[in-house]
Write a protein that holds these residues in place. Sequence first.
Motif, PDB file in Angstrom:
ATOM      1  N   PHE A 150       0.835  -1.211   0.000  1.00  7.99           N
ATOM      2  CA  PHE A 150       0.000   0.000   0.000  1.00  7.99           C
ATOM      3  C   PHE A 150       0.872   1.265   0.000  1.00  7.99           C
ATOM      4  O   PHE A 150       0.518   2.267  -0.625  1.00  7.99           O
ATOM      5  CB  PHE A 150      -0.964  -0.001   1.190  1.00  7.99           C
ATOM      6  CG  PHE A 150      -2.046  -1.049   1.076  1.00  7.99           C
ATOM      7  CD1 PHE A 150      -2.356  -1.627  -0.158  1.00  7.99           C
ATOM      8  CD2 PHE A 150      -2.763  -1.472   2.180  1.00  7.99           C
ATOM      9  CE1 PHE A 150      -3.338  -2.595  -0.288  1.00  7.99           C
ATOM     10  CE2 PHE A 150      -3.751  -2.446   2.060  1.00  7.99           C
ATOM     11  CZ  PHE A 150      -4.043  -3.007   0.836  1.00  7.99           C
ATOM     12  N   GLU A 151       2.000   1.166   0.704  1.00  7.88           N
ATOM     13  CA  GLU A 151       2.921   2.328   0.696  1.00  7.88           C
ATOM     14  C   GLU A 151       3.440   2.556  -0.719  1.00  7.88           C
ATOM     15  O   GLU A 151       3.500   3.702  -1.194  1.00  7.88           O
ATOM     16  CB  GLU A 151       4.097   2.067   1.641  1.00  7.88           C
ATOM     17  CG  GLU A 151       3.736   2.264   3.104  1.00  7.88           C
ATOM     18  CD  GLU A 151       4.830   1.716   4.024  1.00  7.88           C
ATOM     19  OE1 GLU A 151       5.972   1.516   3.554  1.00  7.88           O
ATOM     20  OE2 GLU A 151       4.518   1.481   5.200  1.00  7.88           O
ATOM     21  N   THR A 165       0.696   4.028  -2.924  1.00  2.10           N
ATOM     22  CA  THR A 165       0.491   5.448  -2.620  1.00  2.10           C
ATOM     23  C   THR A 165       1.610   6.290  -3.233  1.00  2.10           C
ATOM     24  O   THR A 165       1.357   7.377  -3.782  1.00  2.10           O
ATOM     25  CB  THR A 165       0.447   5.658  -1.084  1.00  2.10           C
ATOM     26  OG1 THR A 165      -0.491   4.735  -0.548  1.00  2.10           O
ATOM     27  CG2 THR A 165       0.037   7.071  -0.710  1.00  2.10           C
ATOM     28  N   PRO A 192       1.247   5.480  -7.802  1.00  3.65           N
ATOM     29  CA  PRO A 192      -0.044   4.917  -8.209  1.00  3.65           C
ATOM     30  C   PRO A 192      -0.210   4.788  -9.723  1.00  3.65           C
ATOM     31  O   PRO A 192      -1.161   4.189 -10.184  1.00  3.65           O
ATOM     32  CB  PRO A 192      -1.056   5.919  -7.654  1.00  3.65           C
ATOM     33  CG  PRO A 192      -0.319   7.203  -7.581  1.00  3.65           C
ATOM     34  CD  PRO A 192       1.124   6.877  -7.374  1.00  3.65           C
ATOM     35  N   THR A 243      -3.381  -0.118 -11.022  1.00  4.04           N
ATOM     36  CA  THR A 243      -4.425  -0.050  -9.986  1.00  4.04           C
ATOM     37  C   THR A 243      -5.791  -0.406 -10.568  1.00  4.04           C
ATOM     38  O   THR A 243      -6.603  -1.055  -9.908  1.00  4.04           O
ATOM     39  CB  THR A 243      -4.472   1.352  -9.362  1.00  4.04           C
ATOM     40  OG1 THR A 243      -4.425   2.317 -10.412  1.00  4.04           O
ATOM     41  CG2 THR A 243      -3.339   1.581  -8.398  1.00  4.04           C
ATOM     42  N   PRO A 253      -6.853   1.232  -0.490  1.00  2.00           N
ATOM     43  CA  PRO A 253      -5.831   2.096  -1.106  1.00  2.00           C
ATOM     44  C   PRO A 253      -5.663   1.846  -2.610  1.00  2.00           C
ATOM     45  O   PRO A 253      -5.124   2.695  -3.308  1.00  2.00           O
ATOM     46  CB  PRO A 253      -4.553   1.733  -0.348  1.00  2.00           C
ATOM     47  CG  PRO A 253      -5.020   1.211   0.958  1.00  2.00           C
ATOM     48  CD  PRO A 253      -6.291   0.503   0.670  1.00  2.00           C
ATOM     49  N   HIS A 260      -7.730   4.662  -6.494  1.00  2.00           N
ATOM     50  CA  HIS A 260      -7.161   5.030  -7.803  1.00  2.00           C
ATOM     51  C   HIS A 260      -7.939   4.391  -8.949  1.00  2.00           C
ATOM     52  O   HIS A 260      -7.469   4.409 -10.088  1.00  2.00           O
ATOM     53  CB  HIS A 260      -5.696   4.587  -7.873  1.00  2.00           C
ATOM     54  CG  HIS A 260      -4.849   5.196  -6.806  1.00  2.00           C
ATOM     55  ND1 HIS A 260      -4.536   6.528  -6.777  1.00  2.00           N
ATOM     56  CD2 HIS A 260      -4.275   4.638  -5.705  1.00  2.00           C
ATOM     57  CE1 HIS A 260      -3.794   6.775  -5.711  1.00  2.00           C
ATOM     58  NE2 HIS A 260      -3.628   5.649  -5.047  1.00  2.00           N
ATOM     59  N   ASP A 301      -7.759   8.150   8.900  1.00  2.32           N
ATOM     60  CA  ASP A 301      -7.138   9.159   8.038  1.00  2.32           C
ATOM     61  C   ASP A 301      -8.228   9.857   7.212  1.00  2.32           C
ATOM     62  O   ASP A 301      -8.823   9.259   6.304  1.00  2.32           O
ATOM     63  CB  ASP A 301      -6.129   8.443   7.118  1.00  2.32           C
ATOM     64  CG  ASP A 301      -5.426   9.411   6.189  1.00  2.32           C
ATOM     65  OD1 ASP A 301      -5.682  10.631   6.291  1.00  2.32           O
ATOM     66  OD2 ASP A 301      -4.630   8.945   5.351  1.00  2.32           O
ATOM     67  N   LEU A 348      -7.846   9.856   3.418  1.00  2.00           N
ATOM     68  CA  LEU A 348      -8.216   8.601   2.750  1.00  2.00           C
ATOM     69  C   LEU A 348      -9.731   8.499   2.618  1.00  2.00           C
ATOM     70  O   LEU A 348     -10.251   8.115   1.557  1.00  2.00           O
ATOM     71  CB  LEU A 348      -7.666   7.395   3.535  1.00  2.00           C
ATOM     72  CG  LEU A 348      -7.981   6.014   2.956  1.00  2.00           C
ATOM     73  CD1 LEU A 348      -7.396   5.838   1.561  1.00  2.00           C
ATOM     74  CD2 LEU A 348      -7.475   4.902   3.863  1.00  2.00           C
ATOM     75  N   ARG A 373     -10.814  10.653  -0.142  1.00  2.11           N
ATOM     76  CA  ARG A 373     -10.379  10.150  -1.457  1.00  2.11           C
ATOM     77  C   ARG A 373     -11.247   8.979  -1.905  1.00  2.11           C
ATOM     78  O   ARG A 373     -11.488   8.793  -3.099  1.00  2.11           O
ATOM     79  CB  ARG A 373      -8.906   9.726  -1.403  1.00  2.11           C
ATOM     80  CG  ARG A 373      -7.986  10.930  -1.266  1.00  2.11           C
ATOM     81  CD  ARG A 373      -6.571  10.549  -1.506  1.00  2.11           C
ATOM     82  NE  ARG A 373      -6.345  10.223  -2.907  1.00  2.11           N
ATOM     83  CZ  ARG A 373      -5.188   9.801  -3.394  1.00  2.11           C
ATOM     84  NH1 ARG A 373      -4.179   9.647  -2.588  1.00  2.11           N
ATOM     85  NH2 ARG A 373      -5.047   9.534  -4.663  1.00  2.11           N
TER      86      ARG A 373
END
Lengths: 246, 559
Positions: free
Chosen positions: B192-193, B196, B199, B210, B265, B269, B467, B470, B473
Amino acid sequence: MALTLAAAIFLPLFPFSIVLNGMLMRLSNPYARFLLLLLWPQIGIVALSFTNQAIPGYMVIWALISSAHYALRLLTIRDLGLWAGFLASSSLALTWGLAAHHAPIEMHFFALWFSLPAALLTLLTGPLVKRFGAAYAGLYGGLASSMPRLSILLVVTVFAAIATPPSPGFFAMLNLLQRQSWPAAAAVSIIWLFWSWAATKLLQGFVFGADRRHGMPDLGRKSTLLYMSVLCAFVVTGIYITGGAL
Amino acid sequence: MNQLIALLLATPLLSALLILLLPNGKRHSVARVSVSLSALTFVIAGISLAVYLFHPHTHWLSSGQAWGSLYLDPLTSVMAMAVSGISLVVHIYAVRYMAEEPGYARFYILLDLMTASILLMVAAGDLITLLVAWHLIGVLLYFLLGHDLVRPAAQRYAFWSFFTYRVGDLPLILASVLLYRAYGTFAIPTLFEHITANPDAQTVFGLPLTFVVAMLIALSAFARSAQFPLHTWLPYTMEGPTPVSALMHAGIVNAGGFIINRFAPVFIHAGFVLHIVFAVGMITAIMGSVLMLTQNDIKKSLGYSTMGQMGFMFVECGVGAFSLAIYHLVAHGLFKGTLFLDAGSMIGNARKQDGVPHDDIYTFVVERKPIASRMPWVVAAAVTVVVPFLVLWVSRWLVAGDFIGQQGAVILLFFGWATGAQLLFATYRLRADNPWRLMAMIILSLIIVVFGYTVIEHAFNLFLYPDEALRNRIYAAASIPIGTFETLVAILTATIVLGWIAVYYSTANGKQKSGNTSAARLAVYSLISREFYVSDVYTWLTQGILRLSQRMNVLLRWV
């Protein structure tokens, strides 16, 4: 090229797979079948290791077609020995997917993870033929009620043979998939799906349903323990090796 | 904390192992061991959740290998609590329900292994562990549904479920392969990092990674949660024992909602995939509801109800209300589990009391009660249109003032409005001694339910997605162009309002009868009674494949 074609006999590609399947048909002794299935693909991998040229792309496509062909035919095979042979023909053909990436050690293990459960299945044909005259799905059925030990062994081995986790075949398939091109990976996935379908059809013919042959003796406790120990060792070793190798 | 996660998974496994070692015929011991350790699993899940609430830090427990890691975050905590709770209820219920059945120990072993697999799925810290658990759930479900080893129907429908699950396994496997190839890791938090940070990675045919991964995960979720057209297996899972049906409908089938949340996550996208999820969920919800209304078997009716609820859950995901989907699946799991476990009693009661209401003359002359009446239809129609909207709008405004500005929230309000109005319409059709009092009580209930639901869902949102960026988003990804959105809402609102008014008017004037049977009506009825012919198409396809296989074998024999 001659060595590559020779390897196509041992890592069976249709129509060269006729040799393996023919020998499996001729051999009536389950132990001989067991050894054949176990050793046959390893010879093919050794043969491939002596070829210095890269595996052509068309060989991988040929292997996929051959594997899909046997996976499709597996759906309506009812003889357990033949089923094990066809499953081995389908799964071992996929070894060519790794051959294209020059991964001999992984190929040896890949072949082992698929040939051992298939070989163990051929061992199970022995007690079935002895008791019923044939190891034929749908002929008697209901083994779960009359022969629970044999049924458990059959179920576990069949699921291990179709690469169900935690059997090492599952991790080997993941490893294979991540090395394939996108269309090849999709094709391998569909072949895998066909194995699952064929496995449930086979089990329904043997294990489930009403018991139509009462009074048949089950496997002995010692044979069951021995067989189960081999399966457990297979799974544990596989998890250790494939888990670390991924 | 790490020990707690490991213990959570080890306890049901230990239970299965202990039952395996017990001598044959010790049914009481089997039940005692399994229920006790199931209760312990529930307690451990509760402690994990409590610990997380006091120390809200995610934990990633590595096994030292490429796979086998565990991950504890808010989603894992909530799901583990729900799964272990439902599993405990099913364990207790099965003690007596399965007492006369053969294979008692086998049933509990499978139940414990299933609990362990679901817990492993929700706590998986890497893609391989997730795949292992995802795959095992399908296999174990096959054996649980086919617990009756003799009945062919049980085996047939167990196979349907297994095959659909295998179909659903493959897209998830391919998604994992793509993610590994792109980012070189299986660890979920690390992935996930990477996503992010980068993407815009591309994959097959130059498509965004994605998008492809989200589409594959959505496909997998569709199969797992019986979304159209992969829904045909769900209603027939009733052929399994009732405790398995309860576990199936209350827990296992919810995995689709879980997996979409787990990969949130990725989905932020892939807005277009969320629109597809919305459309598929909507079709499934409508089909499930229609098919539910035409069933005369309570368990099958509940099966289709689950299908409809799963559709709503996907609609929620499709509009970006991910946490609401989790709340929905937990709430649905609890009430559907209760309904399944109570189905037997319902059937028993129905045999004693048919439940058919008496007519007015009987009520007035024999029972000496006043004749029931209804509210004026104009008043009822106005209440139906206005009250649910006001209740929903005020409740949302109270918890988050800016919430109304989000498209997803408007769609949810829209659904709430439609279902609230449906409730009021059903109330209007009931004849009561005091219809005003009845309507007032129903509105009060509606207010309590909606406010409770809104507050809890809001708390869920803050807990699962702390968050704020998030959260925003996710909603932004699910949005569609404002002009299109407003036009759609306006058309749907006008259609629904006019439809209700027409129905109220015709009901009030005694024209609610269905009328003569026409060819069109019969065609619709046969379409519904054949379940839209989806199963027939699958049967035709599978028979074609089997025929091809047979012909090849006849031709080639052993070659």
